[in-house]
Motif scaffolding. Structure first.
Motif, PDB file in Angstrom:
ATOM      1  N   TRP A 178       0.825  -1.211   0.000  1.00 40.15           N
ATOM      2  CA  TRP A 178       0.000   0.000   0.000  1.00 40.15           C
ATOM      3  C   TRP A 178       0.859   1.261   0.000  1.00 40.15           C
ATOM      4  CZ3 TRP A 178      -4.796   1.586  -0.860  1.00 40.15           C
ATOM      5  CH2 TRP A 178      -5.143   2.881  -0.450  1.00 40.15           C
ATOM      6  N   LEU A 181       2.161   1.952  -3.436  1.00 43.71           N
ATOM      7  CA  LEU A 181       1.123   2.521  -4.295  1.00 43.71           C
ATOM      8  C   LEU A 181       0.869   3.988  -3.954  1.00 43.71           C
ATOM      9  CD1 LEU A 181      -1.489  -0.403  -4.352  1.00 43.71           C
ATOM     10  CD2 LEU A 181      -0.104   0.401  -6.266  1.00 43.71           C
ATOM     11  N   SER A 184       3.600   6.207  -5.371  1.00 43.33           N
ATOM     12  CA  SER A 184       3.409   6.384  -6.808  1.00 43.33           C
ATOM     13  C   SER A 184       2.261   7.349  -7.093  1.00 43.33           C
ATOM     14  CB  SER A 184       3.123   5.029  -7.473  1.00 43.33           C
ATOM     15  OG  SER A 184       4.190   4.134  -7.278  1.00 43.33           O
ATOM     16  N   TRP A 185       1.185   7.247  -6.308  1.00 42.50           N
ATOM     17  CA  TRP A 185       0.028   8.133  -6.467  1.00 42.50           C
ATOM     18  C   TRP A 185       0.421   9.596  -6.236  1.00 42.50           C
ATOM     19  CZ3 TRP A 185      -5.062   8.101  -7.896  1.00 42.50           C
ATOM     20  CH2 TRP A 185      -5.864   9.128  -7.434  1.00 42.50           C
ATOM     21  N   LEU A 200      -6.673   3.129  -5.589  1.00 46.38           N
ATOM     22  CA  LEU A 200      -5.540   2.272  -5.233  1.00 46.38           C
ATOM     23  C   LEU A 200      -5.955   0.925  -4.647  1.00 46.38           C
ATOM     24  CD1 LEU A 200      -2.991   4.783  -3.644  1.00 46.38           C
ATOM     25  CD2 LEU A 200      -3.246   4.072  -6.035  1.00 46.38           C
ATOM     26  N   GLN A 203      -5.975  -1.905  -7.088  1.00 48.60           N
ATOM     27  CA  GLN A 203      -4.592  -2.211  -7.454  1.00 48.60           C
ATOM     28  C   GLN A 203      -3.890  -2.977  -6.335  1.00 48.60           C
ATOM     29  OE1 GLN A 203      -2.362   1.153  -9.065  1.00 48.60           O
ATOM     30  NE2 GLN A 203      -4.272   2.195  -9.596  1.00 48.60           N
ATOM     31  N   LEU A 204      -4.245  -2.649  -5.087  1.00 50.94           N
ATOM     32  CA  LEU A 204      -3.665  -3.363  -3.949  1.00 50.94           C
ATOM     33  C   LEU A 204      -4.050  -4.839  -3.988  1.00 50.94           C
ATOM     34  CD1 LEU A 204      -2.135  -3.348  -1.236  1.00 50.94           C
ATOM     35  CD2 LEU A 204      -4.310  -2.785  -0.135  1.00 50.94           C
TER      36      LEU A 204
END
Length: 227
Positions: A178, A181, A184-185, A200, A203-204
């Motif tokens: 997490w 992610l 990156s966000w 997210l 995607q997680l």
């Protein structure tokens, strides 16, 4: 907001220097003991454990971060209890907003469990836990192997530790995915909020399943090599 639930935090406290095996046994005993305590004891233990954690080098702010992932669950749990009280009493009053003692005890037991588990993970690396589990399993297998008649059927090679360590490291691994992610966000200009969570979270799940598949392949490869 980086999630650090059950992640190792190196400190100079005596707890960090304590052998992982002792901490594992103490955690198991403490978790089991929580089921026999009453509300008064639980109310006393919560602040005492917060104070003990602070003395061990983990700040109150760091401890509060551990509760954030379960905060939504606790709020939902409380709201259900309040709605149940209103339905049963048929009256909206201050008394109906007070959850029953059983619910309060369940919430406090959950908070204490998180505190205790957090102490283990924050003061112990995954490698240390793995080594202690391997040592314990190896000791047990050798003792069983020495038994007459059935001992020759006991394999002395450790095999259960690898699967168990995957379970133990599951939550820290999810937190790590997490955090990756989220970084990156934010690097793409994203802002924290519901939009980030809704984007997210799927995607997680994908990354978690991919990580689980990689772990399964590693286990399969290990079993083939050992055979």
């Amino acid at each position: 907001m980086e999630l650090s639930l059950f992640s190792f935090q190196p400190t100079r406290s005596p707890l960090t220097k304590l052998p992982a095996g002792i901490k594992l046994m103490a955690l198991l005993f403490a978790i089991v003991s929580l089921f026999s305590i009453n509300l008064t004891v639980a109310l006393v233990l919560c602040p005492l454990l917060i104070l003990f954690s602070a003395i061990m080098g983990f700040s109150p702010a760091s401890q509060l971060k551990d509760f954030k992932p379960i905060l939504t669950y606790l709020v939902l749990y409380y709201l259900i209890a309040v709605v149940t009280n209103i339905i049963q009493s048929g009256d909206l009053s201050v008394r109906s907003l007070i959850p029953p003692e059983e619910l309060l005890l369940s919430i406090l037991r959950l908070l204490l469990s998180v505190q205790l588990a957090s102490l283990l993970y924050k003061s112990t690396t995954t490698t240390q836990i793995k080594f202690s589990l391997q040592k314990a399993e190896n000791f047990l297998r050798r003792r069983l192997h020495a038994l007459p008649f059935v001992g020759n059927k006991i394999d002395t090679r450790t095999s259960a530790t690898f699967s168990l360590i995957l379970v133990i490291s599951f939550i820290p691994r999810i937190m790590s995915l997490w955090n990756q992610l989220e970084v990156s966000w934010q690097a793409r200009g994203g802002k924290p909020g519901l939009s980030m969570v809704s984007t997210l979270l799927p995607q997680l799940f994908v990354l978690a399943f991919q990580d689980a598949e990689d772990s399964w392949r590693a286990i399969a490869s290990r079993e083939i090599s050992a055979s």
